[in-house]
Design a protein around this motif. Sequence first.
Motif, PDB file in Angstrom:
ATOM      1  N   UNK A  94      -9.923 -70.142 -32.926  1.00 39.11           N
ATOM      2  CA  UNK A  94     -10.283 -71.537 -33.157  1.00 39.11           C
ATOM      3  C   UNK A  94     -10.966 -72.062 -31.900  1.00 39.11           C
ATOM      4  N   UNK A  95     -11.271 -73.351 -31.873  1.00 35.89           N
ATOM      5  CA  UNK A  95     -11.996 -73.914 -30.725  1.00 35.89           C
ATOM      6  C   UNK A  95     -11.217 -73.740 -29.432  1.00 35.89           C
ATOM      7  N   UNK A  96      -9.913 -73.888 -29.516  1.00 34.11           N
ATOM      8  CA  UNK A  96      -9.077 -73.725 -28.323  1.00 34.11           C
ATOM      9  C   UNK A  96      -9.121 -72.271 -27.835  1.00 34.11           C
ATOM     10  N   UNK A  97      -9.076 -71.344 -28.789  1.00 38.01           N
ATOM     11  CA  UNK A  97      -9.140 -69.923 -28.439  1.00 38.01           C
ATOM     12  C   UNK A  97     -10.466 -69.554 -27.806  1.00 38.01           C
ATOM     13  N   UNK A  98     -11.563 -70.124 -28.343  1.00 32.09           N
ATOM     14  CA  UNK A  98     -12.878 -69.885 -27.756  1.00 32.09           C
ATOM     15  C   UNK A  98     -12.929 -70.393 -26.317  1.00 32.09           C
ATOM     16  N   UNK A  99     -12.347 -71.577 -26.103  1.00 27.70           N
ATOM     17  CA  UNK A  99     -12.340 -72.153 -24.754  1.00 27.70           C
ATOM     18  C   UNK A  99     -11.552 -71.277 -23.790  1.00 27.70           C
ATOM     19  N   UNK A 100     -10.422 -70.754 -24.258  1.00 26.65           N
ATOM     20  CA  UNK A 100      -9.602 -69.879 -23.408  1.00 26.65           C
ATOM     21  C   UNK A 100     -10.367 -68.620 -23.006  1.00 26.65           C
ATOM     22  N   UNK A 126     -18.622 -69.015 -26.473  1.00 26.45           N
ATOM     23  CA  UNK A 126     -19.216 -69.983 -27.396  1.00 26.45           C
ATOM     24  C   UNK A 126     -19.455 -69.313 -28.741  1.00 26.45           C
ATOM     25  N   UNK A 127     -19.844 -70.122 -29.731  1.00 24.42           N
ATOM     26  CA  UNK A 127     -20.040 -69.627 -31.098  1.00 24.42           C
ATOM     27  C   UNK A 127     -21.239 -70.317 -31.717  1.00 24.42           C
TER      28      UNK A 127
END
Length: 232
Positions: free
Chosen positions: A73-79, A83-84
């Motif tokens: 999810x967005x949080x996982x991408x940030x970790x 980017x997507x």
Amino acid sequence: MQNKKVTFADWGLLDYQRAWDKQEEVFAKTIEVKHDNRVNGTQNPTPNHLIFTEHPHVYTLGKSGHQEYLLLDEEGLAEKEASFYKINRGGDITYHGPGQIVGYPILDLDNFFTDIHLYLRTLEEAVIRTCAEYGILAGRYDGYTGVWIDADNDKARKICALGVRASRWVTMHGFAFNVNSDLSYFGNIVPCGIDDKDVTSLERELGRKLDMPDVKQKLKKNIADLFEMELR
């Protein structure tokens, strides 16, 4: 008249959105030349470009892809500092990152051959030949695009993914060849929608980091030879 002159550029490590914008600009200019030739009867040679680059960690989803194959999810991408993007190439989801050669051939196939199937197979062949120069036997896997190792058994693993777009025989997007890639990032997706096959890199296969400029030089030469390009 066919124009086999191809301008080569290495964009280095470049943000994905910036690279996409630059690609679209070059692509649009090539289409414009073709349009003018057809409408105005001019005979200006269409330009060809071969671009190599690397990207910071990014996941891209092709137009027919499945977003559920992104397992973050967005949080996982940030970790993951990734980017997507949903983009306009064929194929499903894939990963790009440092240590991976991303190739963007923006070619007018009227200058070479008007056959998308052959175009993909020729790009694959360039990677297959490059792997062979490092003593790695790579090849194709029936039913799948890209370049594979041990495609004839249950250890099949992909070393290069392909996804292209073409309009009026002008190509963009291209291939992603894992050289020194951090393969753990592929664990956050179902790569190319294939959930039962492994992904590999030259580094993993050889047990050592590769010199990126050396790999790029070999790959560039193999592409130029196969397409009979005059690189500039």
